[in-house]
Design a protein around this motif. Sequence first.
Motif: not given
Length: 146
Positions: A107-115
Amino acid sequence: MRSPITRIIIKISLITAAVILLFEATNLLLLYKYFKFDYYLSAVAVVFLVAGYVISRNNYSRKVPDTDSDPFMELTAKEQQILQLIIEGKSNKEIAAINFVEVSTIKTHINNIYAKLGLKNRKEAINTYKNRFEDAYQANIHPFST
C-alpha cells in the motif's frame, strides 16, 4: 564542463589559499603582536564560516523539477514492478505474496506511485499506463524492462 563537486573544491581551495596569504601578510607586517591569538583564530573561523555559507547557498539551491521528464521513469524499480502487477489485475494481497512483504508495504508503494504520477486510484493508474504505453500494453510487454 566541470562537475559541481569540482567547482566546490576549487572555491574552497581558493578561499583557503587567500586565508593563508592573509595570515602570512599579517606576519610580515607584524600585526600579530597587536592581537591576541584567540582573536586571530576567531577571525579566521568567521572567514571560513562566511565562505562556507556563501558556497553552500550558491551550490545547493533547490533542484527545479524537469518538466520534460517522464514521471513513469522516475519510479523506482520496485514501484515499476508493483505498477506492472497492478496492470495485470493483481490485488494488493497477491502483490504482497509475490514480493514476500506485508500488504501495508505494498500500500505504501502504491501510494508513492500515485503521488509520483499524480493519480488518485487504481483505475486511473491503469488508464494512464494504457494511454502512455499503449503499444507495449497490447503486446503484453513490460516497458520498464531493459
